[in-house]
Design a protein around this motif. Structure first.
Motif, PDB file in Angstrom:
ATOM      1  N   LEU A 205       0.704  -1.226  -0.027  1.00  0.00           N
ATOM      2  CA  LEU A 205      -0.026   0.138  -0.010  1.00  0.00           C
ATOM      3  C   LEU A 205       0.705   1.305  -0.077  1.00  0.00           C
ATOM      4  CD1 LEU A 205      -2.896  -0.889   2.583  1.00  0.00           C
ATOM      5  CD2 LEU A 205      -2.935  -1.021   0.095  1.00  0.00           C
ATOM      6  N   GLY A 206       1.965   1.226   0.804  1.00  0.00           N
ATOM      7  CA  GLY A 206       2.729   2.377   0.727  1.00  0.00           C
ATOM      8  C   GLY A 206       4.066   2.779   0.215  1.00  0.00           C
ATOM      9  N   GLY A 207       4.422   1.173  -0.143  1.00  0.00           N
ATOM     10  CA  GLY A 207       5.959   1.286  -0.921  1.00  0.00           C
ATOM     11  C   GLY A 207       7.042   0.910   0.127  1.00  0.00           C
ATOM     12  N   VAL A 208       8.217   1.195  -0.355  1.00  0.00           N
ATOM     13  CA  VAL A 208       9.317   0.519   0.576  1.00  0.00           C
ATOM     14  C   VAL A 208       9.430   1.112   1.821  1.00  0.00           C
ATOM     15  CG1 VAL A 208      11.735   0.239   0.319  1.00  0.00           C
ATOM     16  CG2 VAL A 208      10.531  -0.011  -1.594  1.00  0.00           C
ATOM     17  N   SER A 209       9.170   2.487   2.071  1.00  0.00           N
ATOM     18  CA  SER A 209       9.568   3.239   3.250  1.00  0.00           C
ATOM     19  C   SER A 209       8.444   2.751   4.133  1.00  0.00           C
ATOM     20  CB  SER A 209       9.235   4.772   3.008  1.00  0.00           C
ATOM     21  OG  SER A 209       9.333   5.340   4.286  1.00  0.00           O
ATOM     22  N   ALA A 210       7.226   2.442   3.761  1.00  0.00           N
ATOM     23  CA  ALA A 210       6.164   2.058   4.703  1.00  0.00           C
ATOM     24  C   ALA A 210       6.591   0.378   5.109  1.00  0.00           C
ATOM     25  CB  ALA A 210       4.607   1.615   4.099  1.00  0.00           C
ATOM     26  N   LEU A 211       7.043  -0.376   4.256  1.00  0.00           N
ATOM     27  CA  LEU A 211       7.604  -1.681   4.259  1.00  0.00           C
ATOM     28  C   LEU A 211       8.449  -1.490   5.625  1.00  0.00           C
ATOM     29  CD1 LEU A 211       7.698  -4.911   3.268  1.00  0.00           C
ATOM     30  CD2 LEU A 211       9.745  -3.938   2.429  1.00  0.00           C
ATOM     31  N   TRP A 212       9.752  -1.145   5.244  1.00  0.00           N
ATOM     32  CA  TRP A 212      10.686  -0.924   6.594  1.00  0.00           C
ATOM     33  C   TRP A 212      10.275  -0.186   7.734  1.00  0.00           C
ATOM     34  CZ3 TRP A 212      14.672  -3.706   6.538  1.00  0.00           C
ATOM     35  CH2 TRP A 212      15.175  -4.202   5.313  1.00  0.00           C
ATOM     36  N   SER A 213       9.430   0.831   7.709  1.00  0.00           N
ATOM     37  CA  SER A 213       8.701   1.245   8.969  1.00  0.00           C
ATOM     38  C   SER A 213       7.791   0.223   9.444  1.00  0.00           C
ATOM     39  CB  SER A 213       7.754   2.595   8.611  1.00  0.00           C
ATOM     40  OG  SER A 213       8.644   3.696   7.929  1.00  0.00           O
ATOM     41  N   ALA A 214       7.084  -0.309   8.762  1.00  0.00           N
ATOM     42  CA  ALA A 214       6.216  -1.710   9.532  1.00  0.00           C
ATOM     43  C   ALA A 214       7.153  -2.659  10.179  1.00  0.00           C
ATOM     44  CB  ALA A 214       5.178  -2.097   8.580  1.00  0.00           C
ATOM     45  N   LEU A 215       8.168  -3.055   9.123  1.00  0.00           N
ATOM     46  CA  LEU A 215       8.984  -4.047  10.100  1.00  0.00           C
ATOM     47  C   LEU A 215       9.837  -3.556  11.277  1.00  0.00           C
ATOM     48  CD1 LEU A 215      10.775  -5.724   6.923  1.00  0.00           C
ATOM     49  CD2 LEU A 215       9.147  -6.597   8.584  1.00  0.00           C
ATOM     50  N   LEU A 216      10.143  -2.360  11.154  1.00  0.00           N
ATOM     51  CA  LEU A 216      10.793  -1.677  12.548  1.00  0.00           C
ATOM     52  C   LEU A 216       9.989  -1.671  13.586  1.00  0.00           C
ATOM     53  CD1 LEU A 216      13.338   0.710  10.546  1.00  0.00           C
ATOM     54  CD2 LEU A 216      13.749  -1.468  11.829  1.00  0.00           C
TER      55      LEU A 216
END
Length: 114
Positions: free
Chosen positions: A22-33
């Motif tokens: 839904l939000g791209g790579v930045s959202a993916l890393w933010s969710a993982l962190l």
């Protein structure tokens, strides 16, 4: 306790994949962190309780209280480190992932066993 930690890991991966779509790579890393800020302290707390319960005298309430204090402090420290070191935090993904992972144990709590 292991099932709860595994459930949290699964929830973290699902939320991170969804955020990434839904939000791209930045959202993916933010969710993982954000998920890791919850999973890592909970894993350490579960290991501490497991080791304490295996002792001949058993677990003591102070072990639980001290472990909970350390868990909260390490969660806040990890969140601060993520915000300080990763400037491109997607706040929505970070906070939602943390909340979903934090509350994922409810799935196990309400699961019916025959």
């Amino acid at each position: 306790m292991l099932r709860i930690v595994l459930m949290q890991l699964v929830a973290m991966v699902v939320v991170a994949c969804t955020a990434g779509l839904l939000g791209g790579v930045s959202a993916l890393w933010s969710a993982l962190l954000g998920g890791l800020c919850c999973v890592v302290p909970n894993t350490l707390f579960a290991l501490r309780l497991y080791i304490s319960a295996r002792k001949p005298e058993g677990a003591n309430p102070m072990t639980f209280l001290f472990g909970e204090f350390i868990k909260i402090a390490s969660t806040l420290a990890l969140m601060g480190a993520v915000v300080w070191l990763y400037r491109g935090v997607n706040w929505l993904a970070f906070v939602l992932s943390f909340i979903v992972v934090l509350k994922s144990y409810l799935i196990l709590l309400f699961r019916h066993r025959p």
